[in-house]
Design an enzyme around this catalytic site. Structure first.
Site, PDB file in Angstrom:
ATOM      1  N   PRO A 131       7.928   2.162   7.387  1.00  0.00           N
ATOM      2  CA  PRO A 131       7.285   2.168   6.075  1.00  0.00           C
ATOM      3  C   PRO A 131       6.987   0.779   5.520  1.00  0.00           C
ATOM      4  O   PRO A 131       7.808  -0.139   5.648  1.00  0.00           O
ATOM      5  CB  PRO A 131       8.308   2.872   5.171  1.00  0.00           C
ATOM      6  N   ASN A 132       5.826   0.685   4.918  1.00  0.00           N
ATOM      7  CA  ASN A 132       5.368  -0.497   4.170  1.00  0.00           C
ATOM      8  C   ASN A 132       4.975  -1.679   5.044  1.00  0.00           C
ATOM      9  O   ASN A 132       4.452  -2.673   4.545  1.00  0.00           O
ATOM     10  CB  ASN A 132       6.409  -0.934   3.128  1.00  0.00           C
ATOM     11  N   ARG A 170       2.327  -8.237   1.321  1.00  0.00           N
ATOM     12  CA  ARG A 170       3.595  -7.747   0.780  1.00  0.00           C
ATOM     13  C   ARG A 170       4.636  -8.873   0.807  1.00  0.00           C
ATOM     14  O   ARG A 170       5.011  -9.333   1.894  1.00  0.00           O
ATOM     15  CB  ARG A 170       4.084  -6.569   1.633  1.00  0.00           C
ATOM     16  N   TYR A 217       8.213 -12.140   3.986  1.00  0.00           N
ATOM     17  CA  TYR A 217       7.718 -11.622   5.266  1.00  0.00           C
ATOM     18  C   TYR A 217       6.606 -12.451   5.889  1.00  0.00           C
ATOM     19  O   TYR A 217       6.153 -12.138   6.991  1.00  0.00           O
ATOM     20  CB  TYR A 217       7.244 -10.172   5.086  1.00  0.00           C
ATOM     21  N   ASN A 221      10.812  -1.828  14.391  1.00  0.00           N
ATOM     22  CA  ASN A 221      11.078  -2.357  13.058  1.00  0.00           C
ATOM     23  C   ASN A 221      10.947  -1.162  12.126  1.00  0.00           C
ATOM     24  O   ASN A 221       9.829  -0.756  11.776  1.00  0.00           O
ATOM     25  CB  ASN A 221      10.103  -3.463  12.671  1.00  0.00           C
ATOM     26  N   ALA A 238      12.668  -0.151   5.712  1.00  0.00           N
ATOM     27  CA  ALA A 238      13.826   0.277   4.917  1.00  0.00           C
ATOM     28  C   ALA A 238      14.521   1.509   5.497  1.00  0.00           C
ATOM     29  O   ALA A 238      15.679   1.790   5.140  1.00  0.00           O
ATOM     30  CB  ALA A 238      13.399   0.534   3.476  1.00  0.00           C
ATOM     31  N   HIS A 264      18.037   1.245   6.861  1.00  0.00           N
ATOM     32  CA  HIS A 264      19.242   1.262   6.037  1.00  0.00           C
ATOM     33  C   HIS A 264      19.644   2.663   5.590  1.00  0.00           C
ATOM     34  O   HIS A 264      20.670   2.829   4.926  1.00  0.00           O
ATOM     35  CB  HIS A 264      19.032   0.366   4.805  1.00  0.00           C
ATOM     36  N   ASP A 276      19.764   9.284  15.419  1.00  0.00           N
ATOM     37  CA  ASP A 276      19.904  10.400  16.370  1.00  0.00           C
ATOM     38  C   ASP A 276      18.746  10.428  17.364  1.00  0.00           C
ATOM     39  O   ASP A 276      18.942  10.678  18.561  1.00  0.00           O
ATOM     40  CB  ASP A 276      19.947  11.732  15.614  1.00  0.00           C
ATOM     41  N   GLU A 303      16.024  -3.393  18.101  1.00  0.00           N
ATOM     42  CA  GLU A 303      15.728  -3.351  16.664  1.00  0.00           C
ATOM     43  C   GLU A 303      15.263  -4.738  16.231  1.00  0.00           C
ATOM     44  O   GLU A 303      15.891  -5.733  16.590  1.00  0.00           O
ATOM     45  CB  GLU A 303      17.020  -2.982  15.926  1.00  0.00           C
ATOM     46  N   HIS A 352      13.581  -7.264  12.938  1.00  0.00           N
ATOM     47  CA  HIS A 352      13.244  -7.477  11.535  1.00  0.00           C
ATOM     48  C   HIS A 352      12.638  -8.858  11.393  1.00  0.00           C
ATOM     49  O   HIS A 352      13.108  -9.811  12.032  1.00  0.00           O
ATOM     50  CB  HIS A 352      14.485  -7.372  10.645  1.00  0.00           C
ATOM     51  N   LEU A 353      11.651  -8.962  10.549  1.00  0.00           N
ATOM     52  CA  LEU A 353      11.059 -10.271  10.260  1.00  0.00           C
ATOM     53  C   LEU A 353      12.037 -11.125   9.464  1.00  0.00           C
ATOM     54  O   LEU A 353      12.248 -12.299   9.764  1.00  0.00           O
ATOM     55  CB  LEU A 353       9.759 -10.098   9.464  1.00  0.00           C
ATOM     56  N   SER A 354      12.619 -10.517   8.432  1.00  0.00           N
ATOM     57  CA  SER A 354      13.601 -11.215   7.612  1.00  0.00           C
ATOM     58  C   SER A 354      14.991 -11.012   8.221  1.00  0.00           C
ATOM     59  O   SER A 354      15.140 -10.309   9.237  1.00  0.00           O
ATOM     60  CB  SER A 354      13.559 -10.666   6.179  1.00  0.00           C
ATOM     61  N   ARG A 395      20.334 -10.736   2.749  1.00  0.00           N
ATOM     62  CA  ARG A 395      19.594 -10.251   1.585  1.00  0.00           C
ATOM     63  C   ARG A 395      20.470  -9.296   0.757  1.00  0.00           C
ATOM     64  O   ARG A 395      21.684  -9.404   0.779  1.00  0.00           O
ATOM     65  CB  ARG A 395      18.281  -9.610   2.063  1.00  0.00           C
ATOM     66  N   ARG A 412      20.745  -3.768   2.224  1.00  0.00           N
ATOM     67  CA  ARG A 412      20.112  -4.040   3.522  1.00  0.00           C
ATOM     68  C   ARG A 412      21.129  -4.414   4.603  1.00  0.00           C
ATOM     69  O   ARG A 412      20.765  -4.636   5.754  1.00  0.00           O
ATOM     70  CB  ARG A 412      19.093  -5.180   3.385  1.00  0.00           C
TER      71      ARG A 412
HETATM   72  C1  DQA Z   1      12.398  -5.434   7.314  1.00  0.00           C
HETATM   73  C2  DQA Z   1      13.687  -5.567   6.483  1.00  0.00           C
HETATM   74  C3  DQA Z   1      13.950  -4.300   5.701  1.00  0.00           C
HETATM   75  O1  DQA Z   1      15.121  -4.454   4.907  1.00  0.00           O
HETATM   76  C4  DQA Z   1      12.785  -3.991   4.773  1.00  0.00           C
HETATM   77  O2  DQA Z   1      13.010  -2.778   4.096  1.00  0.00           O
HETATM   78  C5  DQA Z   1      11.479  -3.991   5.471  1.00  0.00           C
HETATM   79  C6  DQA Z   1      11.219  -5.033   6.465  1.00  0.00           C
HETATM   80  C7  DQA Z   1      12.035  -6.759   8.022  1.00  0.00           C
HETATM   81  O3  DQA Z   1      11.220  -6.724   8.932  1.00  0.00           O
HETATM   82  O4  DQA Z   1      12.554  -7.810   7.641  1.00  0.00           O
HETATM   83  O5  DQA Z   1      10.609  -3.186   5.191  1.00  0.00           O
HETATM   84  O6  DQA Z   1      12.610  -4.457   8.321  1.00  0.00           O
END
Ligand code: DQA
Length: 146
Positions: free
Chosen positions: A11-12, A19, A24, A75, A78, A81, A88, A99, A101-103, A108, A112
């Site tokens: 998502p997002n 964003r 990011y 990735n 959210a 979390h 599963d 897995e 993540h950019l951040s 944070r 998270r």
């Molecule tokens: C994220 C970190 C997540 O906490 C956040 O909700 C995202 C992006 C990252 O790539 O840093 O949507 O997965």
């Protein structure tokens, strides 16, 4: 062994570029995926990418990857979390799973700090910004070549 790697973006992440660029960066998702695709090609793999804002779509993509893709890079945004359902689903996939993540979620907000995926993935890459997608591909290719 299949030469396909599945890359999932949750998502997002379709909003990357505009964003929260201070967190990011300014690269679009398309730019991350283009570089990831090139990295996969260097390793001799084809990348299939899916972005969805819907948990169930991501879960079904994992189901469909069973026996088709060799590895998964995810990735989950959210959903990382909150989603025990993604945990599963990933547990049913036999190949390496990374897995990304950019951040760096550990640095944070407290919500998270939990990753529901951490226990079922091969490993995690977080905090490398524009490098995270490519490093995720490198990691899964290295695991596949072991
Ligand atoms: C994220 C970190 C997540 O906490 C956040 O909700 C995202 C992006 C990252 O790539 O840093 O949507 O997965």
């Amino acid at each position: 062994m299949s030469k396909e790697i599945l890359l999932l973006s949750g998502p997002n992440l379709n909003l990357l570029g505009t964003r929260s660029p201070e967190i990011y960066g300014t690269d679009t998702l398309e730019a991350h995926v283009a570089r990831a695709t090139a990295r996969a090609a260097v390793g001799g793999f084809q990348l299939r990418h899916l972005q969805s804002n819907f948990e169930g779509v991501l879960i079904e993509a994992i189901h469909e990857a069973r026996g088709v893709a060799s590895g998964i890079v995810i990735n989950a945004g959210a959903l990382t979390h909150t989603s025990w359902a993604l945990n599963d689903a990933l547990a049913t996939f036999a190949g390496p799973k990374v897995e990304i993540h950019l951040s760096n979620p550990a640095a944070r907000e407290p919500f998270r700090h939990l990753s529901t995926l951490a226990g079922v993935v091969s490993g995690s890459i977080a905090g490398f910004g524009p490098l995270s997608y490519e490093l995720g591909i490198d990691a899964v290719v290295s695991l596949l070549n072991q």
